[in-house]
Write a protein that holds these residues in place. Structure first.
Motif, PDB file in Angstrom:
ATOM      1  N   ALA A 118       0.770  -1.318   0.101  1.00  0.00           N
ATOM      2  CA  ALA A 118      -0.128  -0.160  -0.016  1.00  0.00           C
ATOM      3  C   ALA A 118       0.937   1.618   0.281  1.00  0.00           C
ATOM      4  CB  ALA A 118      -0.859   0.092   1.103  1.00  0.00           C
ATOM      5  N   GLY A 119       0.600   2.266  -0.967  1.00  0.00           N
ATOM      6  CA  GLY A 119       1.342   3.291  -1.025  1.00  0.00           C
ATOM      7  C   GLY A 119       2.708   3.351  -1.533  1.00  0.00           C
ATOM      8  N   LYS A 120       3.070   1.951  -2.015  1.00  0.00           N
ATOM      9  CA  LYS A 120       4.371   1.983  -2.629  1.00  0.00           C
ATOM     10  C   LYS A 120       4.332   2.104  -4.201  1.00  0.00           C
ATOM     11  CE  LYS A 120       6.449   0.745   1.115  1.00  0.00           C
ATOM     12  NZ  LYS A 120       7.371  -0.239   1.495  1.00  0.00           N
ATOM     13  N   ARG A 121       5.402   2.649  -4.793  1.00  0.00           N
ATOM     14  CA  ARG A 121       5.549   2.747  -6.053  1.00  0.00           C
ATOM     15  C   ARG A 121       5.680   1.439  -6.829  1.00  0.00           C
ATOM     16  NH1 ARG A 121      10.182   5.068  -8.898  1.00  0.00           N
ATOM     17  NH2 ARG A 121      10.019   4.770 -10.941  1.00  0.00           N
ATOM     18  N   ILE A 122       4.887   1.052  -7.587  1.00  0.00           N
ATOM     19  CA  ILE A 122       4.837  -0.244  -8.452  1.00  0.00           C
ATOM     20  C   ILE A 122       4.255  -0.068  -9.725  1.00  0.00           C
ATOM     21  CG2 ILE A 122       4.159  -2.816  -8.372  1.00  0.00           C
ATOM     22  CD1 ILE A 122       3.596  -2.623  -5.421  1.00  0.00           C
ATOM     23  N   HIS A 123       5.136  -0.160 -10.822  1.00  0.00           N
ATOM     24  CA  HIS A 123       4.634   0.307 -12.352  1.00  0.00           C
ATOM     25  C   HIS A 123       3.609  -0.780 -12.617  1.00  0.00           C
ATOM     26  CE1 HIS A 123       5.529   1.224 -16.354  1.00  0.00           C
ATOM     27  NE2 HIS A 123       5.543   0.201 -16.718  1.00  0.00           N
ATOM     28  N   ARG A 124       2.416  -0.204 -13.242  1.00  0.00           N
ATOM     29  CA  ARG A 124       1.409  -0.913 -13.600  1.00  0.00           C
ATOM     30  C   ARG A 124       0.675  -1.758 -12.759  1.00  0.00           C
ATOM     31  NH1 ARG A 124       4.070  -3.568 -18.538  1.00  0.00           N
ATOM     32  NH2 ARG A 124       2.911  -5.356 -17.445  1.00  0.00           N
ATOM     33  N   ALA A 125       0.699  -1.098 -11.365  1.00  0.00           N
ATOM     34  CA  ALA A 125       0.111  -1.932 -10.196  1.00  0.00           C
ATOM     35  C   ALA A 125      -1.409  -2.478 -10.379  1.00  0.00           C
ATOM     36  CB  ALA A 125       0.269  -1.165  -8.836  1.00  0.00           C
ATOM     37  N   ASP A 126      -2.082  -1.517 -11.382  1.00  0.00           N
ATOM     38  CA  ASP A 126      -3.426  -1.807 -11.478  1.00  0.00           C
ATOM     39  C   ASP A 126      -3.488  -3.124 -12.340  1.00  0.00           C
ATOM     40  OD1 ASP A 126      -2.304  -0.176 -13.520  1.00  0.00           O
ATOM     41  OD2 ASP A 126      -4.200   0.214 -14.238  1.00  0.00           O
ATOM     42  N   GLU A 127      -2.235  -3.562 -13.030  1.00  0.00           N
ATOM     43  CA  GLU A 127      -2.359  -4.783 -13.862  1.00  0.00           C
ATOM     44  C   GLU A 127      -1.928  -6.161 -13.151  1.00  0.00           C
ATOM     45  OE1 GLU A 127      -0.614  -4.039 -17.572  1.00  0.00           O
ATOM     46  OE2 GLU A 127      -1.580  -1.956 -17.495  1.00  0.00           O
ATOM     47  N   ILE A 128      -1.673  -5.846 -12.149  1.00  0.00           N
ATOM     48  CA  ILE A 128      -0.762  -6.847 -11.188  1.00  0.00           C
ATOM     49  C   ILE A 128      -1.953  -7.475 -10.237  1.00  0.00           C
ATOM     50  CG2 ILE A 128       0.810  -7.815  -9.665  1.00  0.00           C
ATOM     51  CD1 ILE A 128       2.650  -5.265 -10.672  1.00  0.00           C
ATOM     52  N   THR A 129      -2.167  -9.246 -10.258  1.00  0.00           N
ATOM     53  CA  THR A 129      -3.055  -9.585  -9.452  1.00  0.00           C
ATOM     54  C   THR A 129      -2.310 -10.391  -8.506  1.00  0.00           C
ATOM     55  OG1 THR A 129      -4.790  -9.477 -11.468  1.00  0.00           O
ATOM     56  CG2 THR A 129      -5.020 -11.037  -9.466  1.00  0.00           C
ATOM     57  N   LEU A 130      -2.821 -10.623  -7.249  1.00  0.00           N
ATOM     58  CA  LEU A 130      -2.166 -11.602  -6.261  1.00  0.00           C
ATOM     59  C   LEU A 130      -3.373 -12.653  -6.286  1.00  0.00           C
ATOM     60  CD1 LEU A 130      -0.657 -12.575  -3.892  1.00  0.00           C
ATOM     61  CD2 LEU A 130      -2.181 -11.129  -2.672  1.00  0.00           C
ATOM     62  N   TYR A 131      -2.753 -14.063  -6.477  1.00  0.00           N
ATOM     63  CA  TYR A 131      -3.874 -14.948  -6.283  1.00  0.00           C
ATOM     64  C   TYR A 131      -3.673 -15.808  -4.896  1.00  0.00           C
ATOM     65  CZ  TYR A 131      -4.812 -14.175 -11.095  1.00  0.00           C
ATOM     66  OH  TYR A 131      -5.165 -13.832 -12.489  1.00  0.00           O
ATOM     67  N   SER A 132      -4.803 -16.202  -4.346  1.00  0.00           N
ATOM     68  CA  SER A 132      -4.519 -17.101  -3.174  1.00  0.00           C
ATOM     69  C   SER A 132      -5.677 -18.503  -3.256  1.00  0.00           C
ATOM     70  CB  SER A 132      -4.782 -16.397  -1.768  1.00  0.00           C
ATOM     71  OG  SER A 132      -6.099 -15.739  -2.005  1.00  0.00           O
ATOM     72  N   PHE A 133      -5.667 -19.137  -2.234  1.00  0.00           N
ATOM     73  CA  PHE A 133      -6.485 -20.338  -2.306  1.00  0.00           C
ATOM     74  C   PHE A 133      -7.232 -20.128  -0.720  1.00  0.00           C
ATOM     75  CE2 PHE A 133      -2.601 -21.298  -4.368  1.00  0.00           C
ATOM     76  CZ  PHE A 133      -3.250 -21.516  -5.797  1.00  0.00           C
ATOM     77  N   ASP A 134      -8.200 -21.066  -0.750  1.00  0.00           N
ATOM     78  CA  ASP A 134      -8.969 -21.297   0.454  1.00  0.00           C
ATOM     79  C   ASP A 134      -7.874 -21.471   1.644  1.00  0.00           C
ATOM     80  OD1 ASP A 134     -11.325 -20.697  -1.053  1.00  0.00           O
ATOM     81  OD2 ASP A 134     -11.995 -22.797  -0.861  1.00  0.00           O
ATOM     82  N   PRO A 135      -8.170 -20.956   2.908  1.00  0.00           N
ATOM     83  CA  PRO A 135      -7.446 -21.381   4.169  1.00  0.00           C
ATOM     84  C   PRO A 135      -7.363 -22.860   4.402  1.00  0.00           C
ATOM     85  CG  PRO A 135      -8.722 -19.421   4.546  1.00  0.00           C
ATOM     86  CD  PRO A 135      -9.168 -20.181   3.361  1.00  0.00           C
ATOM     87  N   GLY A 136      -6.057 -23.290   4.483  1.00  0.00           N
ATOM     88  CA  GLY A 136      -6.091 -24.858   4.634  1.00  0.00           C
ATOM     89  C   GLY A 136      -5.750 -25.622   3.390  1.00  0.00           C
ATOM     90  N   PHE A 137      -6.215 -25.160   2.475  1.00  0.00           N
ATOM     91  CA  PHE A 137      -5.942 -25.934   1.019  1.00  0.00           C
ATOM     92  C   PHE A 137      -4.398 -26.194   0.858  1.00  0.00           C
ATOM     93  CE2 PHE A 137      -5.091 -25.823  -3.601  1.00  0.00           C
ATOM     94  CZ  PHE A 137      -5.808 -26.915  -4.027  1.00  0.00           C
ATOM     95  N   ILE A 138      -3.486 -25.380   0.962  1.00  0.00           N
ATOM     96  CA  ILE A 138      -2.204 -25.776   0.753  1.00  0.00           C
ATOM     97  C   ILE A 138      -1.804 -26.426   1.895  1.00  0.00           C
ATOM     98  CG2 ILE A 138       0.433 -24.949   0.578  1.00  0.00           C
ATOM     99  CD1 ILE A 138      -1.323 -23.978  -2.147  1.00  0.00           C
ATOM    100  N   ASP A 139      -2.022 -26.415   2.987  1.00  0.00           N
ATOM    101  CA  ASP A 139      -1.515 -27.233   4.002  1.00  0.00           C
ATOM    102  C   ASP A 139      -2.122 -28.958   3.785  1.00  0.00           C
ATOM    103  OD1 ASP A 139      -0.357 -25.152   5.209  1.00  0.00           O
ATOM    104  OD2 ASP A 139      -1.975 -24.695   6.525  1.00  0.00           O
ATOM    105  N   GLY A 140      -3.069 -28.992   3.299  1.00  0.00           N
ATOM    106  CA  GLY A 140      -3.757 -30.270   2.944  1.00  0.00           C
ATOM    107  C   GLY A 140      -3.084 -30.875   1.848  1.00  0.00           C
ATOM    108  N   ALA A 141      -2.659 -30.168   0.777  1.00  0.00           N
ATOM    109  CA  ALA A 141      -2.101 -30.438  -0.393  1.00  0.00           C
ATOM    110  C   ALA A 141      -0.485 -31.103   0.173  1.00  0.00           C
ATOM    111  CB  ALA A 141      -2.007 -29.637  -1.528  1.00  0.00           C
ATOM    112  N   VAL A 142       0.130 -30.167   0.972  1.00  0.00           N
ATOM    113  CA  VAL A 142       1.502 -30.523   1.584  1.00  0.00           C
ATOM    114  C   VAL A 142       1.431 -31.842   2.205  1.00  0.00           C
ATOM    115  CG1 VAL A 142       3.157 -29.694   3.288  1.00  0.00           C
ATOM    116  CG2 VAL A 142       2.113 -28.120   1.670  1.00  0.00           C
ATOM    117  N   ALA A 143       0.540 -32.383   2.903  1.00  0.00           N
ATOM    118  CA  ALA A 143       0.486 -33.487   3.853  1.00  0.00           C
ATOM    119  C   ALA A 143       0.315 -34.720   2.582  1.00  0.00           C
ATOM    120  CB  ALA A 143      -0.913 -33.271   4.486  1.00  0.00           C
ATOM    121  N   ALA A 144      -0.059 -34.550   1.593  1.00  0.00           N
ATOM    122  CA  ALA A 144      -0.021 -35.473   0.579  1.00  0.00           C
ATOM    123  C   ALA A 144       1.248 -35.578  -0.339  1.00  0.00           C
ATOM    124  CB  ALA A 144      -1.284 -35.366  -0.249  1.00  0.00           C
TER     125      ALA A 144
END
Length: 179
Positions: A118-144
């Motif tokens: 927030a408030g940092k200078r990031i070129h074309r920030a409006d075109e960058i997307t952060l993707y995430s998953f439901d809580p616990g999803f990655i932990d469940g996959a890691v267990a396998a």
């Protein structure tokens, strides 16, 4: 004596209905001793969710000027910069200037990942997307995860269905615009 990378193989059946990508993919993933299983699993998922011609894992921590996953065109130019985790604003600024498209996949709390940008200078920030998953999803996959893995990954309407070594789970793919 320094520890070497642990090699994991993934035999993947990929069906991304949203993008029309259907393929069988074999991945050899080197997990550096300093890399967590959650980071590696997120890196594998990012690779598969962004799968296209020219995609590759970078050389990892030995190449600090490249992301974990990238896409190059036939001339060698980076067309997609795919970060994992929580890169700093300066790195995103650099990436967005270099590549046509910049995205981040995280296994962490997205609110905590977004806050420092927030408030940092990031070129074309409006075109960058952060993707995430439901809580616990990655932990469940890691267990396998094993050293040799069979995986089926299906994506439809931004819902991810994962079968990894017989364990099944699902998650929405959440997108978060940068602040």
């Amino acid at each position: 004596m320094a520890l070497g990378a642990t090699i994991h193989t993934f035999a993947v059946q990929l069906a991304d209905v949203d993008r029309g990508v259907y393929d069988e993919v074999t991945l050899r993933v080197a997990r550096h001793p300093s890399e967590t299983d959650a980071y590696m699993m997120t890196r594998v998922l990012a690779y598969l969710l962004e799968f296209e011609e020219g995609i590759a894992f970078s050389e990892g921590i030995s190449k600090v000027d490249e992301p974990a996953v990238l896409v190059r065109d036939l001339t060698g130019r980076i067309t997609a910069w795919i970060e994992i985790g929580a890169p700093d604003a300066e790195r995103l600024h650099y990436a967005s200037k270099l590549a046509d498209r910049t995205v981040i996949y995280t296994h962490r709390d997205p609110a905590k990942v977004l806050a420092p940008w927030a408030g940092k200078r990031i070129h074309r920030a409006d075109e960058i997307t952060l993707y995430s998953f439901d809580p616990g999803f990655i932990d469940g996959a890691v267990a396998a995860i094993g050293r040799r893995n069979t995986m089926t990954l299906s994506v439809t309407e931004r819902q991810l269905y994962l079968e990894l070594n017989g364990a099944t789970s699902s998650s929405a793919i959440h997108d978060h615009p940068l602040p």
